[in-house]
Design a protein around this motif. Sequence first.
Motif, short mmCIF file in Angstrom:
data_model
loop_
_atom_site.label_atom_id
_atom_site.label_comp_id
_atom_site.label_asym_id
_atom_site.label_seq_id
_atom_site.Cartn_x
_atom_site.Cartn_y
_atom_site.Cartn_z
N ILE A 1 31.85 -1.44 15.05
CA ILE A 1 30.90 -2.53 15.20
C ILE A 1 30.30 -2.45 16.59
O ILE A 1 31.04 -2.36 17.59
N TYR A 2 28.98 -2.47 16.65
CA TYR A 2 28.27 -2.55 17.92
C TYR A 2 27.47 -3.85 17.91
O TYR A 2 26.76 -4.13 16.95
N LEU A 3 27.62 -4.62 18.95
CA LEU A 3 26.92 -5.89 19.07
C LEU A 3 25.78 -5.74 20.06
O LEU A 3 25.91 -5.03 21.06
N SER A 4 24.69 -6.44 19.81
CA SER A 4 23.59 -6.45 20.77
C SER A 4 23.01 -7.84 20.88
O SER A 4 23.07 -8.63 19.94
N ARG B 1 37.37 -5.90 19.38
CA ARG B 1 36.80 -5.61 18.05
C ARG B 1 35.54 -4.75 18.12
O ARG B 1 35.42 -3.77 17.39
N PRO B 2 34.55 -5.09 18.96
CA PRO B 2 33.36 -4.23 19.00
C PRO B 2 33.64 -2.89 19.68
O PRO B 2 34.33 -2.84 20.70
N ALA B 3 33.11 -1.83 19.09
CA ALA B 3 33.21 -0.51 19.73
C ALA B 3 32.29 -0.45 20.93
O ALA B 3 32.52 0.30 21.88
N GLY B 4 31.23 -1.25 20.89
CA GLY B 4 30.28 -1.26 21.99
C GLY B 4 29.43 -2.51 21.98
O GLY B 4 29.33 -3.20 20.96
N VAL B 5 28.83 -2.78 23.13
CA VAL B 5 27.98 -3.95 23.30
C VAL B 5 26.73 -3.52 24.05
O VAL B 5 26.82 -2.82 25.07
N ILE B 6 25.57 -3.95 23.55
CA ILE B 6 24.29 -3.70 24.21
C ILE B 6 23.73 -5.05 24.62
O ILE B 6 23.51 -5.92 23.78
N LEU B 7 23.52 -5.23 25.92
CA LEU B 7 23.02 -6.50 26.46
C LEU B 7 21.68 -6.23 27.15
O LEU B 7 21.63 -5.52 28.15
N ALA C 1 25.29 -15.43 24.83
CA ALA C 1 26.30 -16.46 24.58
C ALA C 1 27.06 -16.19 23.29
O ALA C 1 28.27 -16.42 23.22
N ALA C 2 26.38 -15.66 22.27
CA ALA C 2 27.07 -15.33 21.01
C ALA C 2 28.03 -14.17 21.23
O ALA C 2 29.15 -14.18 20.71
N ILE C 3 27.59 -13.17 22.01
CA ILE C 3 28.46 -12.03 22.30
C ILE C 3 29.68 -12.51 23.08
O ILE C 3 30.81 -12.10 22.80
N ARG C 4 29.46 -13.39 24.04
CA ARG C 4 30.58 -13.92 24.84
C ARG C 4 31.60 -14.60 23.94
O ARG C 4 32.81 -14.39 24.09
N GLN C 5 31.13 -15.37 22.98
CA GLN C 5 32.05 -16.08 22.09
C GLN C 5 32.84 -15.10 21.24
O GLN C 5 34.04 -15.27 21.04
N ILE C 6 32.19 -14.05 20.74
CA ILE C 6 32.90 -13.04 19.95
C ILE C 6 33.94 -12.34 20.82
O ILE C 6 35.07 -12.12 20.40
N LEU C 7 33.58 -12.02 22.05
CA LEU C 7 34.53 -11.36 22.96
C LEU C 7 35.70 -12.27 23.31
O LEU C 7 36.81 -11.80 23.50
#
Length: 127
Positions: free
Chosen positions: A45-48, A67-73, A55-61
């Motif tokens: 799972i990659y989140l962006s 869980r995410p293999a990577g994050v693009i901000l 804020a949504a990414i922060r909550q998931i983290l």
Amino acid sequence: MAIEAWYMDDSDADQREERGRDPQAFERLLQTAQAALSPSRIERIYLSAWSAGYAAIRQILRQDPTRPAGVILLDAVHSDYAVGGDGLNRASLRPFEELFVRATTGKQQVALSHSEIRPPNFASTKE
């Protein structure tokens, strides 16, 4: 395969935090995606997120940091200010600080961009 999930409405209210408080929302999204993809399996799972979508990414983290293999901000990370206006709310940045440490050890991947735009109600990416 990429799955895009987002929500916007016509109100002036900031609804990101309210929607992110449900600890099962992300898991339900993944279950729905998995059911649609069956018999294939979601492996990575990659989140962006763009700008305040961080804020949504922060909550998931906060809920499942590895869980995410990577994050693009993109044009992120932002923060609210500490109570009393004395600098940044460091606690709100902690999930990202921990993500960046994991990225330096190769456990997760991160791509980050920022601008010098100063938003009216929260800290800019430059701050």
